[in-house]
Design a protein around this motif. Structure first.
Motif, PDB file in Angstrom:
ATOM      1  N   ASP A   1       6.233  -4.894 -11.584  1.00  0.00           N
ATOM      2  CA  ASP A   1       5.649  -4.373 -10.346  1.00  0.00           C
ATOM      3  C   ASP A   1       5.358  -5.534  -9.397  1.00  0.00           C
ATOM      4  N   VAL A   2       5.895  -5.427  -8.192  1.00  0.00           N
ATOM      5  CA  VAL A   2       5.800  -6.556  -7.261  1.00  0.00           C
ATOM      6  C   VAL A   2       4.781  -6.264  -6.167  1.00  0.00           C
ATOM      7  N   PRO A   3       4.251  -7.310  -5.540  1.00  0.00           N
ATOM      8  CA  PRO A   3       3.344  -7.098  -4.408  1.00  0.00           C
ATOM      9  C   PRO A   3       4.124  -6.773  -3.141  1.00  0.00           C
ATOM     10  N   GLY A   4       3.525  -5.959  -2.287  1.00  0.00           N
ATOM     11  CA  GLY A   4       4.205  -5.596  -1.048  1.00  0.00           C
ATOM     12  C   GLY A   4       3.766  -6.420   0.150  1.00  0.00           C
ATOM     13  N   HIS A   5       2.616  -7.072   0.011  1.00  0.00           N
ATOM     14  CA  HIS A   5       2.090  -7.812   1.162  1.00  0.00           C
ATOM     15  C   HIS A   5       3.015  -8.968   1.526  1.00  0.00           C
ATOM     16  N   GLU A   6       3.180  -9.183   2.849  1.00  0.00           N
ATOM     17  CA  GLU A   6       4.151 -10.199   3.290  1.00  0.00           C
ATOM     18  C   GLU A   6       3.795 -11.602   2.816  1.00  0.00           C
TER      19      GLU A   6
ATOM     20  N   ASP B   1       0.795  -1.239   0.000  1.00  0.00           N
ATOM     21  CA  ASP B   1       0.000   0.000   0.000  1.00  0.00           C
ATOM     22  C   ASP B   1       0.822   1.280   0.000  1.00  0.00           C
ATOM     23  N   HIS B   2       2.115   1.180  -0.280  1.00  0.00           N
ATOM     24  CA  HIS B   2       2.911   2.409  -0.298  1.00  0.00           C
ATOM     25  C   HIS B   2       2.874   3.122  -1.645  1.00  0.00           C
ATOM     26  N   GLY B   3       2.158   2.548  -2.601  1.00  0.00           N
ATOM     27  CA  GLY B   3       1.949   3.284  -3.856  1.00  0.00           C
ATOM     28  C   GLY B   3       2.804   2.819  -5.019  1.00  0.00           C
ATOM     29  N   LYS B   4       3.315   1.573  -5.006  1.00  0.00           N
ATOM     30  CA  LYS B   4       4.154   1.071  -6.113  1.00  0.00           C
ATOM     31  C   LYS B   4       3.355   0.997  -7.412  1.00  0.00           C
ATOM     32  N   SER B   5       2.189   0.363  -7.334  1.00  0.00           N
ATOM     33  CA  SER B   5       1.413   0.179  -8.568  1.00  0.00           C
ATOM     34  C   SER B   5       0.905   1.525  -9.089  1.00  0.00           C
TER      35      SER B   5
ATOM     36  N   GLY C   1      -7.615  -3.616  -4.418  1.00  0.00           N
ATOM     37  CA  GLY C   1      -6.610  -2.558  -4.331  1.00  0.00           C
ATOM     38  C   GLY C   1      -5.300  -3.080  -3.778  1.00  0.00           C
ATOM     39  N   LEU C   2      -4.981  -4.318  -4.147  1.00  0.00           N
ATOM     40  CA  LEU C   2      -3.828  -4.997  -3.567  1.00  0.00           C
ATOM     41  C   LEU C   2      -3.150  -5.801  -4.666  1.00  0.00           C
ATOM     42  N   THR C   3      -1.849  -5.617  -4.807  1.00  0.00           N
ATOM     43  CA  THR C   3      -1.151  -6.440  -5.789  1.00  0.00           C
ATOM     44  C   THR C   3      -0.874  -7.812  -5.184  1.00  0.00           C
TER      45      THR C   3
ATOM     46  N   THR D   1       6.714   8.198  -2.174  1.00  0.00           N
ATOM     47  CA  THR D   1       5.389   8.421  -2.748  1.00  0.00           C
ATOM     48  C   THR D   1       4.449   9.042  -1.719  1.00  0.00           C
ATOM     49  N   ARG D   2       3.251   9.324  -2.201  1.00  0.00           N
ATOM     50  CA  ARG D   2       2.203   9.901  -1.348  1.00  0.00           C
ATOM     51  C   ARG D   2       2.737  11.149  -0.633  1.00  0.00           C
ATOM     52  N   SER D   3       3.625  11.894  -1.353  1.00  0.00           N
ATOM     53  CA  SER D   3       4.221  13.066  -0.714  1.00  0.00           C
ATOM     54  C   SER D   3       3.224  14.221  -0.653  1.00  0.00           C
TER      55      SER D   3
ATOM     56  N   ALA E   1      10.904  12.791  -4.349  1.00  0.00           N
ATOM     57  CA  ALA E   1       9.583  12.790  -3.728  1.00  0.00           C
ATOM     58  C   ALA E   1       8.538  12.953  -4.823  1.00  0.00           C
ATOM     59  N   VAL E   2       7.515  12.104  -4.803  1.00  0.00           N
ATOM     60  CA  VAL E   2       6.505  12.153  -5.875  1.00  0.00           C
ATOM     61  C   VAL E   2       5.101  12.008  -5.302  1.00  0.00           C
ATOM     62  N   SER E   3       4.145  12.344  -6.149  1.00  0.00           N
ATOM     63  CA  SER E   3       2.755  12.009  -5.848  1.00  0.00           C
ATOM     64  C   SER E   3       2.119  11.460  -7.109  1.00  0.00           C
ATOM     65  N   ALA E   4       1.597  10.258  -6.994  1.00  0.00           N
ATOM     66  CA  ALA E   4       0.931   9.660  -8.144  1.00  0.00           C
ATOM     67  C   ALA E   4      -0.411  10.335  -8.391  1.00  0.00           C
ATOM     68  N   VAL E   5      -0.936  10.983  -7.359  1.00  0.00           N
ATOM     69  CA  VAL E   5      -2.241  11.623  -7.483  1.00  0.00           C
ATOM     70  C   VAL E   5      -2.122  13.007  -8.118  1.00  0.00           C
TER      71      VAL E   5
HETATM   72  N1  LIG Z   1      -2.739  10.550  -2.169  1.00  0.00           N
HETATM   73  C1  LIG Z   1      -2.022   9.633  -2.749  1.00  0.00           C
HETATM   74  N2  LIG Z   1      -2.429   8.406  -2.756  1.00  0.00           N
HETATM   75  C2  LIG Z   1      -1.649   7.456  -3.366  1.00  0.00           C
HETATM   76  C3  LIG Z   1      -0.433   7.793  -3.965  1.00  0.00           C
HETATM   77  N3  LIG Z   1       0.111   6.673  -4.458  1.00  0.00           N
HETATM   78  C4  LIG Z   1      -0.740   5.660  -4.170  1.00  0.00           C
HETATM   79  N4  LIG Z   1      -1.791   6.137  -3.512  1.00  0.00           N
HETATM   80  C5  LIG Z   1      -2.876   5.321  -2.991  1.00  0.00           C
HETATM   81  O1  LIG Z   1      -2.385   4.391  -2.073  1.00  0.00           O
HETATM   82  C6  LIG Z   1      -3.071   3.154  -2.152  1.00  0.00           C
HETATM   83  C7  LIG Z   1      -2.103   2.030  -2.426  1.00  0.00           C
HETATM   84  O2  LIG Z   1      -1.505   2.219  -3.666  1.00  0.00           O
HETATM   85  P1  LIG Z   1      -0.936   1.040  -4.521  1.00  0.00           P
HETATM   86  O3  LIG Z   1      -0.278   1.622  -5.687  1.00  0.00           O
HETATM   87  O4  LIG Z   1      -1.957   0.009  -4.761  1.00  0.00           O
HETATM   88  O5  LIG Z   1       0.102   0.460  -3.488  1.00  0.00           O
HETATM   89  P2  LIG Z   1       1.086  -0.723  -3.741  1.00  0.00           P
HETATM   90  O6  LIG Z   1       2.376  -0.375  -3.155  1.00  0.00           O
HETATM   91  O7  LIG Z   1       1.089  -1.102  -5.160  1.00  0.00           O
HETATM   92  O8  LIG Z   1       0.402  -1.882  -2.867  1.00  0.00           O
HETATM   93  P3  LIG Z   1       0.708  -3.456  -2.997  1.00  0.00           P
HETATM   94  O9  LIG Z   1       0.931  -3.712  -4.427  1.00  0.00           O
HETATM   95  O10 LIG Z   1      -0.479  -4.149  -2.486  1.00  0.00           O
HETATM   96  O11 LIG Z   1       1.912  -3.699  -2.193  1.00  0.00           O
HETATM   97  C8  LIG Z   1      -4.109   3.351  -3.263  1.00  0.00           C
HETATM   98  O12 LIG Z   1      -5.323   3.638  -2.726  1.00  0.00           O
HETATM   99  C9  LIG Z   1      -3.553   4.493  -4.055  1.00  0.00           C
HETATM  100  O13 LIG Z   1      -4.561   5.244  -4.714  1.00  0.00           O
HETATM  101  C10 LIG Z   1      -0.031   9.161  -3.935  1.00  0.00           C
HETATM  102  O14 LIG Z   1       1.044   9.531  -4.421  1.00  0.00           O
HETATM  103  N5  LIG Z   1      -0.850  10.059  -3.301  1.00  0.00           N
END
Ligand SMILES: Nc1nc2c(ncn2[C@@H]2O[C@H](COP(=O)(O)OP(=O)(O)OP(=O)(O)O)[C@@H](O)[C@H]2O)c(=O)[nH]1
Ligand SMILES: [Mg+2]
Length: 632
Positions: free
Chosen positions: A58-63, A11-15, A36-38, A113-115, A143-147
């Motif tokens: 792109d890899v899954p993060g879940h243990e 859930d740290h935003g890789k995908s 919402g989980l890889t 991510t999620r900065s 530092a990035v934001s995917a959003v």
């Molecule tokens: N606000 C915000 N939300 C983000 C950002 N990147 C990802 N998210 C959210 O964070 C959640 C997890 O993002 P994923 O990309 O699925 O995370 P992941 O690391 O791929 O998760 P796994 O593959 O399950 O390990 C989602 O709800 C995304 O929309 C970001 O830069 N900003």
């Protein structure tokens, strides 16, 4: 192109980041998108501003899905490490980083991510600190934001610099394509995908699918959804295979080039030095490429007093399933059940290690291997194995090596040098033990010296000219003719019997002693063969023996007859009986001295005059040639 794997906590935003960079959806499964989980690996690609193409695994993060993560990271050379600004360093951040370090990946980039949700500063500092202590070393951070899209241009620039710094793999390197996905397409058949780290695959090429080694011909190739006729690593490829049924390939199998890999179940590896003494579990899961299997662990040398220089642990692994490996490969060992040791990286030292039969062999092997360089060289492997075929060394992934000593056999130079003397001794001892024997069979010498191939015995013997003679397929001590074959080397009783035969023949050189006389003298077939080898008798048949110069003498006498001559004329001229004359004439036919005509008469072949001299000249003594001539 280059291939980069993501890494980081769930859930740290890789995908989301891969999606933002490529516009492609890495979560392939409906279930992944719903949750919402890889869960499994995802694949996406894009062109960087400078035109370089880059693919992401792109890899899954879940243990729970760490094994899938390892299959994605296994074949790549670079990672995009993801930490959420609002999450900070988390357990799978640490576990993924440990895996990257164990595999030895040296190139990477940190994306915080999620900065848009938190100050990226603390997470960045924390992550850079952890990363700097691994094989990745100091990496750039963005530092990035995917959003909001903030930081993405900087990230693309950083990716471009990362890609430019990556080593360019050898397009001629052996192909090992770890399968990470397999499916079938209606009309085309079986397709597998994977990250090709080096080497080249081409349509029409035949590869082998491990571990079955089923041949698979490449019917079609795609890279990033586009058909190509060949692809050189680094590349993401989809390979359409002929000869492999749909449903047969699975993740962890590999397409390999024949003869360029060693498929092995047993390997010796070196674990890194660790400050603390670690106790290894008896069994761990081994990962390499997209493969994983169980590995039983036997410590070969434990090691080694703490303190510099860092020494390492050498262990032998016995795998549940065979894998195509090279010396120098990095493998990862994982023990999900253990609290103490979770992930270790190991370097493969030997993919075909000798059995540890003797007491103390394991410790000795441990000492030897601990001193090897990383990666080991041809000289190290030859020193351990003594002999290796050039092809076997190449299939171990080890280049170089000395010139072959025989055929395609390579030898450790010290071992080879010492074997010459040992062969000479073995042959001499054999001759002494059994002077009547024809010599030592090369096969016996091979076994005595513990060599893998008789060809090596013959090469050694050739190198020992003057000490060992390989004649008629047997090894004998060499030496000046008068000592080598002479009566002196025969047991006294045999020498005396030979003397007696020669004395009998002195007056009538073609009246060979009869069976009774031979028996009386103790001249059985073995003794006669030995005397003949020593050049003391001419053995016409097992029952007919003459003086060693009888062949030349017969030729001289037959030359005096009108040509051609009959058997009876020859018998008369030689002054002998049919019992001797017939086998003697046949012997002369075989020797090319006489020629038998269709009417059963013979004539001397003058063209073979050189054959009149018996190759082993006469060297005995008590003969009375003058008397013999008088008798005629
Ligand atoms: N606000 C915000 N939300 C983000 C950002 N990147 C990802 N998210 C959210 O964070 C959640 C997890 O993002 P994923 O990309 O699925 O995370 P992941 O690391 O791929 O998760 P796994 O593959 O399950 O390990 C989602 O709800 C995304 O929309 C970001 O830069 N900003
Ligand atoms: Mg994901």
């Amino acid at each position: 192109m280059q291939v980069i794997a993501t890494a980081g906590h769930v859930d740290h935003g890789k995908s989301a980041l891969v999606r933002a960079l490529t516009g492609m959806e890495p979560d392939r499964w409906a279930e992944e998108r719903r949750r919402g989980l890889t869960i499994d690996l995802g694949f996406a690609w894009t062109k960087l501003p400078g035109g370089e193409r880059v693919a992401f695994v792109d890899v899954p993060g879940h243990e729970r899905f760490v094994p899938n993560m390892l299959a994605g990271v296994g074949p790549v050379a670079a990672v995009l490490f993801v930490v959420a600004a609002d999450g900070g360093w988390m357990p799978q951040s640490a576990e993924h980083l440990a895996a990257i370090d164990a595999v030895g990946i040296r190139h990477g980039l940190l994306a915080v991510t999620r900065s848009d949700l938190a100050d990226p500063g603390p997470a960045t500092r924390q992550a850079l600190d952890r990363i700097s202590r691994t094989s990745l070393g100091a990496v750039p951070a963005v530092a990035v934001s995917a959003v909001t899209g903030a930081g993405l241009p900087d990230l693309r620039d950083a990716l471009e610099r990362l890609v430019a710094a990556l080593p360019v793999p050898d397009p001629a390197a052996p192909v090992r394509l770890w399968v990470d996905r397999s499916f079938s397409i209606r009309g085309s058949g079986t397709v597998v995908t994977g990250t090709l780290p080096a080497g080249t695959v081409t349509t029409g090429q035949e590869l082998l699918l491990t571990p079955s080694l089923r041949p698979a011909r490449i019917r079609g190739l795609e890279s990033m959804n586009e058909p190509v006729t060949s692809a050189a690593g680094v590349a993401r490829v989809a390979v359409n295979l002929r000869g492999i049924p749909a449903g047969f390939p699975a993740r962890g199998m590999a397409l390999v080039e024949a003869g360029r890999w060693t498929l092995t179940r047993v390997l010796d590896v070196r674990l890194p030095a660790s400050g603390a003494e670690v106790t290894l579990p008896p069994e761990m899961t081994l990962h390499i490429g997209s493969a994983r299997t169980q590995a039983r662990i036997r410590t070969l040398g434990s090691l080694l007093p703490p303190g510099p220089p860092a020494l390492s642990t050498v262990v032998r692994l016995t795998l549940r399933d065979p894998l195509p490996l090279h010396v120098g490969d990095r493998v990862l060992l994982r023990d999900p059940g253990s609290a103490a040791v979770t992930i270790l990286g190991a370097t493969v030292l030997d993919v075909d290690p000798p059995a540890l039969a003797r007491r103390g062999a394991a410790a000795a092997a441990g000492r030897e291997l601990a001193a090897w360089p990383d990666p080991p060289l041809a000289a190290d492997l030859l020193g351990r194995h003594g002999f290796l075929r050039a092809g076997a060394l190449a299939a171990m992934g080890v280049a170089g090596g000395p010139k072959p000593v025989a055929g395609d056999w390579l030898a450790d130079p010290d071992r080879w040098a010492s074997l010459g003397g040992r062969l000479a001794e073995a042959v001499a001892a054999h001759a002494k033990r059994d002077p009547l024997a024809i010599g030592m069979a090369p096969e016996a010498a091979r076994a005595a010296l513990g060599l893998p191939d008789r060809m090596l015995v013959e090469a050694l013997a050739r190198g020992l000219r003057g000490r060992v003679l390989l004649e008629d397929g047997y090894l004998r001590p060499a030496g000046p003719p008068d000592t080598r074959g002479a009566a002196s080397s025969l047991p006294p009783r045999l020498a005396a019997a030979v003397e007696a035969v020669l004395a009998d023949l002195a007056d009538a050189p073609f009246l060979a002693p009869d069976a009774g006389r031979l028996r009386e003298l103790g001249l059985d077939p073995r003794a006669i063969a030995a005397a003949a080898r020593a050049g003391l008798l001419l053995r016409v048949t097992e029952q007919v023996v003459l003086a060693p110069d009888a062949q030349a003498e017969a030729a001289r006498i037959l030359a005096g007859l009108p040509q051609p001559f009959t058997t009876a004329e020859a018998r008369q001229a030689l002054g002998t009986t049919r019992r001797v004359a017939i086998p003697l004439l046949e012997y002369l036919d075989r020797a090319g001295i006489t020629q038998r005509l269709p009417d059963d008469r013979r004539r001397l072949r003058l063209t073979h005059a050189h054959a009149l001299v018996h190759p082993r000249a006469v060297r005995v003594s008590s003969r009375k040639p003058a008397a013999a001539r008088k008798a005629r």
